[in-house]
Scaffold this active site. Structure first.
Site, PDB file in Angstrom:
ATOM      1  N   THR A   7       0.837  -1.207   0.000  1.00 28.96           N
ATOM      2  CA  THR A   7       0.000   0.000   0.000  1.00 28.96           C
ATOM      3  C   THR A   7       0.865   1.246   0.000  1.00 28.96           C
ATOM      4  O   THR A   7       1.980   1.238   0.520  1.00 28.96           O
ATOM      5  CB  THR A   7      -0.933   0.028   1.229  1.00 28.96           C
ATOM      6  OG1 THR A   7      -1.819   1.151   1.133  1.00 28.96           O
ATOM      7  CG2 THR A   7      -0.169   0.137   2.533  1.00 28.96           C
ATOM      8  N   ASP A  68      -7.707  -3.842  -0.697  1.00 30.29           N
ATOM      9  CA  ASP A  68      -8.515  -2.943  -1.515  1.00 30.29           C
ATOM     10  C   ASP A  68      -9.829  -2.756  -0.784  1.00 30.29           C
ATOM     11  O   ASP A  68     -10.427  -3.723  -0.296  1.00 30.29           O
ATOM     12  CB  ASP A  68      -8.748  -3.479  -2.929  1.00 30.29           C
ATOM     13  CG  ASP A  68      -9.075  -2.335  -3.885  1.00 30.29           C
ATOM     14  OD1 ASP A  68      -8.221  -1.435  -4.041  1.00 30.29           O
ATOM     15  OD2 ASP A  68     -10.187  -2.315  -4.450  1.00 30.29           O
ATOM     16  N   TYR A 149     -13.645   8.462   4.066  1.00 30.62           N
ATOM     17  CA  TYR A 149     -15.053   8.742   4.341  1.00 30.62           C
ATOM     18  C   TYR A 149     -15.401   8.609   5.825  1.00 30.62           C
ATOM     19  O   TYR A 149     -16.586   8.656   6.182  1.00 30.62           O
ATOM     20  CB  TYR A 149     -15.931   7.807   3.509  1.00 30.62           C
ATOM     21  CG  TYR A 149     -15.702   7.939   2.019  1.00 30.62           C
ATOM     22  CD1 TYR A 149     -16.435   8.848   1.252  1.00 30.62           C
ATOM     23  CD2 TYR A 149     -14.727   7.175   1.377  1.00 30.62           C
ATOM     24  CE1 TYR A 149     -16.203   8.977  -0.111  1.00 30.62           C
ATOM     25  CE2 TYR A 149     -14.483   7.298   0.007  1.00 30.62           C
ATOM     26  CZ  TYR A 149     -15.225   8.199  -0.725  1.00 30.62           C
ATOM     27  OH  TYR A 149     -15.003   8.336  -2.074  1.00 30.62           O
ATOM     28  N   ARG A 176     -11.610  -3.204   7.861  1.00 26.48           N
ATOM     29  CA  ARG A 176     -10.190  -3.561   7.788  1.00 26.48           C
ATOM     30  C   ARG A 176      -9.778  -4.385   9.003  1.00 26.48           C
ATOM     31  O   ARG A 176      -9.028  -5.357   8.866  1.00 26.48           O
ATOM     32  CB  ARG A 176      -9.334  -2.282   7.687  1.00 26.48           C
ATOM     33  CG  ARG A 176      -7.823  -2.547   7.520  1.00 26.48           C
ATOM     34  CD  ARG A 176      -7.067  -1.326   7.029  1.00 26.48           C
ATOM     35  NE  ARG A 176      -7.606  -0.879   5.755  1.00 26.48           N
ATOM     36  CZ  ARG A 176      -8.449   0.147   5.601  1.00 26.48           C
ATOM     37  NH1 ARG A 176      -8.804   0.900   6.640  1.00 26.48           N
ATOM     38  NH2 ARG A 176      -8.938   0.451   4.424  1.00 26.48           N
TER      39      ARG A 176
END
Ligand code: ITT
Length: 192
Positions: A7, A68, A149, A176
């Site tokens: 990432t 993702d 968000y 996550r």
């Protein structure tokens, strides 16, 4: 022990480091000297997670995992979904969340979910781990923690947004956190 997390997102890196602290040292793309913006051209979270993990596995010959993730808003036909990072046309958390707020003006069904798919590549074998959390989209943004968000997403059963929680509290319930919990359990089961 080291684990490579494919990432470029420092917020994701921090959350995952917090979850794995004491167990693994997490190296992200910057840490392994990968400067490529890995193309995310698949049509699903799983496909894009696999593109990211495969890129590192093939080019750096390293075992690694990728995440993702994104926000699915029911009344917006599950948008922004895989387009979450660039929903307003380019990167920028504020523009993206404002676009969701704007599209949700006057809509009473505020249901949404965050999803994460983690792709692990281990010695050429691929594994997927998923996490999701249901919630609602607020009328306006509140809270200064987290990223993306988080200021407009209120998980079900709470009266605060993710951005009003600290990282530890968010990790306990988040998409996550759930997906990473499955990855950690998988890795632990192997470490006999
Ligand atoms: P990498 O691909 O380098 O991991 P990215 O930010 O591009 O980083 P994604 O392609 O998975 O990651 O896009 C995920 C986007 O979804 C992210 O940029 C946020 O806008 C949103 N998002 C994902 N998880 C989130 C979370 O926990 N809280 C708030 N927004 C989140």
């Amino acid at each position: 022990r080291q684990l490579v997390f494919a990432t470029n997102n420092q917020h994701k890196t921090n959350e995952v480091r917090n979850l794995l602290s004491g167990q693994y040292e997490i190296l992200n793309l910057g840490d392994i000297g990968c400067t490529t913006d890995i193309p995310e051209t698949a049509d699903s979270f799983a496909g894009n997670a696999e593109l990211k993990s495969s890129f590192v596995a093939e080019n750096f010959k390293l075992n690694c995992f990728a995440d993702d993730s994104g926000l699915e808003v029911k009344a917006l036909n599950n948008e922004p979904g895989i387009y979450s990072a660039r929903y307003a046309g380019q990167r920028g958390d504020e523009a993206n969340l404002n676009l969701v707020l704007q599209k949700m003006q006057g809509i009473t069904n505020r249901k949404a979910r965050f999803r994460t798919v983690v792709s692990l590549i281990q010695n050429g074998q691929r594994f997927l781990f998923e996490g999701a959390i249901e919630g609602t989209i607020r009328e306006s943004a509140t809270g200064g923690n987290g990223f993306g968000y988080d200021p407009i997403f209120q998980p079900d059963g709470y009266d605060r947004t993710f951005a009003e929680m600290d990282m530890v509290e968010k990790n306990l319930i988040s998409h996550r956190g759930i997906a990473m919990g499955k990855l950690i359990a998988f890795l632990k089961a192997q470490a006999v």
